[in-house]
Motif scaffolding. Sequence first.
Motif, PDB file in Angstrom:
ATOM      1  N   ASN A   2       0.896  -1.054   0.182  1.00 48.96           N
ATOM      2  CA  ASN A   2      -0.119  -0.042   0.195  1.00 48.96           C
ATOM      3  C   ASN A   2       0.763   1.321   0.000  1.00 48.96           C
ATOM      4  O   ASN A   2       1.122   1.955   0.946  1.00 48.96           O
ATOM      5  CB  ASN A   2      -1.092  -0.067   1.126  1.00 48.96           C
ATOM      6  N   CYS A   3       1.135   1.625  -1.088  1.00 48.02           N
ATOM      7  CA  CYS A   3       1.951   2.980  -1.414  1.00 48.02           C
ATOM      8  C   CYS A   3       1.436   4.083  -0.672  1.00 48.02           C
ATOM      9  O   CYS A   3       1.917   4.978  -0.441  1.00 48.02           O
ATOM     10  CB  CYS A   3       2.502   2.971  -2.711  1.00 48.02           C
ATOM     11  N   SER A   4      -0.052   4.083  -0.721  1.00 48.66           N
ATOM     12  CA  SER A   4      -0.585   5.229  -0.401  1.00 48.66           C
ATOM     13  C   SER A   4      -0.431   5.815   1.107  1.00 48.66           C
ATOM     14  O   SER A   4      -0.848   6.831   1.527  1.00 48.66           O
ATOM     15  CB  SER A   4      -2.229   5.191  -0.905  1.00 48.66           C
ATOM     16  N   THR A   5      -0.034   4.636   1.854  1.00 47.96           N
ATOM     17  CA  THR A   5       0.146   4.832   3.172  1.00 47.96           C
ATOM     18  C   THR A   5       1.506   4.748   3.612  1.00 47.96           C
ATOM     19  O   THR A   5       1.556   4.646   4.787  1.00 47.96           O
ATOM     20  CB  THR A   5      -0.644   3.910   4.000  1.00 47.96           C
ATOM     21  N   CYS A   6       2.258   4.518   2.647  1.00 47.85           N
ATOM     22  CA  CYS A   6       3.882   4.484   3.022  1.00 47.85           C
ATOM     23  C   CYS A   6       4.362   6.172   3.333  1.00 47.85           C
ATOM     24  O   CYS A   6       4.152   6.889   2.674  1.00 47.85           O
ATOM     25  CB  CYS A   6       4.587   4.106   1.852  1.00 47.85           C
ATOM     26  N   ASP A   7       5.195   5.931   4.453  1.00 47.16           N
ATOM     27  CA  ASP A   7       5.767   7.391   4.961  1.00 47.16           C
ATOM     28  C   ASP A   7       7.201   7.731   4.403  1.00 47.16           C
ATOM     29  O   ASP A   7       7.410   8.639   4.108  1.00 47.16           O
ATOM     30  CB  ASP A   7       5.859   7.343   6.556  1.00 47.16           C
ATOM     31  N   VAL A  10      11.025   5.701  -0.150  1.00 51.45           N
ATOM     32  CA  VAL A  10      12.297   5.880  -0.627  1.00 51.45           C
ATOM     33  C   VAL A  10      12.404   5.604  -2.126  1.00 51.45           C
ATOM     34  O   VAL A  10      13.487   5.872  -2.734  1.00 51.45           O
ATOM     35  CB  VAL A  10      13.015   4.414   0.076  1.00 51.45           C
ATOM     36  N   CYS A  11      11.346   4.930  -2.689  1.00 53.10           N
ATOM     37  CA  CYS A  11      11.582   4.890  -4.188  1.00 53.10           C
ATOM     38  C   CYS A  11      11.685   6.237  -4.814  1.00 53.10           C
ATOM     39  O   CYS A  11      12.446   6.390  -5.840  1.00 53.10           O
ATOM     40  CB  CYS A  11      10.074   4.124  -4.587  1.00 53.10           C
ATOM     41  N   ARG A  12      11.015   6.955  -4.376  1.00 51.55           N
ATOM     42  CA  ARG A  12      10.869   8.599  -4.907  1.00 51.55           C
ATOM     43  C   ARG A  12      12.375   9.194  -4.256  1.00 51.55           C
ATOM     44  O   ARG A  12      13.272   9.897  -4.982  1.00 51.55           O
ATOM     45  CB  ARG A  12       9.679   9.184  -4.595  1.00 51.55           C
ATOM     46  N   SER A  17      14.917   0.536  -4.067  1.00 48.50           N
ATOM     47  CA  SER A  17      13.875  -0.440  -4.017  1.00 48.50           C
ATOM     48  C   SER A  17      13.551  -0.196  -2.466  1.00 48.50           C
ATOM     49  O   SER A  17      14.554  -0.119  -1.607  1.00 48.50           O
ATOM     50  CB  SER A  17      14.254  -1.713  -4.256  1.00 48.50           C
ATOM     51  N   CYS A  18      12.360  -0.345  -2.001  1.00 42.65           N
ATOM     52  CA  CYS A  18      11.984  -0.381  -0.358  1.00 42.65           C
ATOM     53  C   CYS A  18      12.208  -2.061  -0.017  1.00 42.65           C
ATOM     54  O   CYS A  18      11.665  -2.405   1.086  1.00 42.65           O
ATOM     55  CB  CYS A  18      10.695   0.071  -0.226  1.00 42.65           C
ATOM     56  N   ASN A  19      12.311  -2.662  -1.128  1.00 39.21           N
ATOM     57  CA  ASN A  19      12.189  -4.287  -1.004  1.00 39.21           C
ATOM     58  C   ASN A  19      10.958  -4.787  -0.416  1.00 39.21           C
ATOM     59  O   ASN A  19      10.522  -5.769  -0.059  1.00 39.21           O
ATOM     60  CB  ASN A  19      13.394  -4.815   0.100  1.00 39.21           C
TER      61      ASN A  19
HETATM   62  S1  SF4 Z   1       8.833   3.056  -0.728  1.00 34.90           S
HETATM   63 FE1  SF4 Z   1       8.060   1.247  -1.338  1.00 34.90          FE
HETATM   64  S2  SF4 Z   1       6.065   1.236  -0.239  1.00 34.90           S
HETATM   65 FE2  SF4 Z   1       6.864   3.327  -0.198  1.00 34.90          FE
HETATM   66  S3  SF4 Z   1       5.636   4.562  -2.111  1.00 34.90           S
HETATM   67 FE3  SF4 Z   1       7.769   3.445  -2.810  1.00 34.90          FE
HETATM   68  S4  SF4 Z   1       7.258   1.756  -3.514  1.00 34.90           S
HETATM   69 FE4  SF4 Z   1       5.703   1.948  -2.221  1.00 34.90          FE
END
Ligand code: SF4
Length: 184
Positions: A2-7, A10-12, A17-19
Amino acid sequence: MNCSTCDDKVCRKQQTSCNREIFDKEEVISKYKETTTSEIVEAAAELVDFGRAGSLSRVEEIMEFAATMNYKTLGLAYCYGMEQYAIALEKLLTAKGFKVSAVSCSVGGLKQSEVNAASCIHKVSCNPLGQAEQLNAEKVDLTLVVGICMGHDILLNRTLNMDFTTLVVKDRKFNHAPLQGITK
Ligand code: SF4
């Protein structure tokens, strides 16, 4: 996932990768190198890179993308209820030099009972499979999906043999602006 709740995002933030993903990253990267994929990636990039993002309407982006991809024939799979827009769109695309095949959802004049055995409505039915098969038979290069009903769009998209892009999402409640259904 659930990327929508990720704090951490790191991907951006770190382009790493956040693995948490479970797909094969190397396999995905190698797919981007395939010609049929890279040519689309490059054509898409030309629409937004170097500050161009927001300078073109979606219709303008489609026309420029199609020209970059050297597409000659475009298909319109449209909802009969949006024919006024299909007519205007056909004129726009033809003026740009594309050959256009515009196919209404009522193509073939199928009865409701021929499409939906459970239906007791006695009128012409939407025919997304027929729309797709007509555009497949005409071998158009790219299909524009214009306001096809929920569910029918799935059947249409599933049956199209060529690439397609959705130009208009039908939303009868919010005047075809579905984002309003999220924010309101
Ligand atoms: S870091 Fe991982 S979980 Fe968070 S938005 Fe990026 S891909 Fe999704």
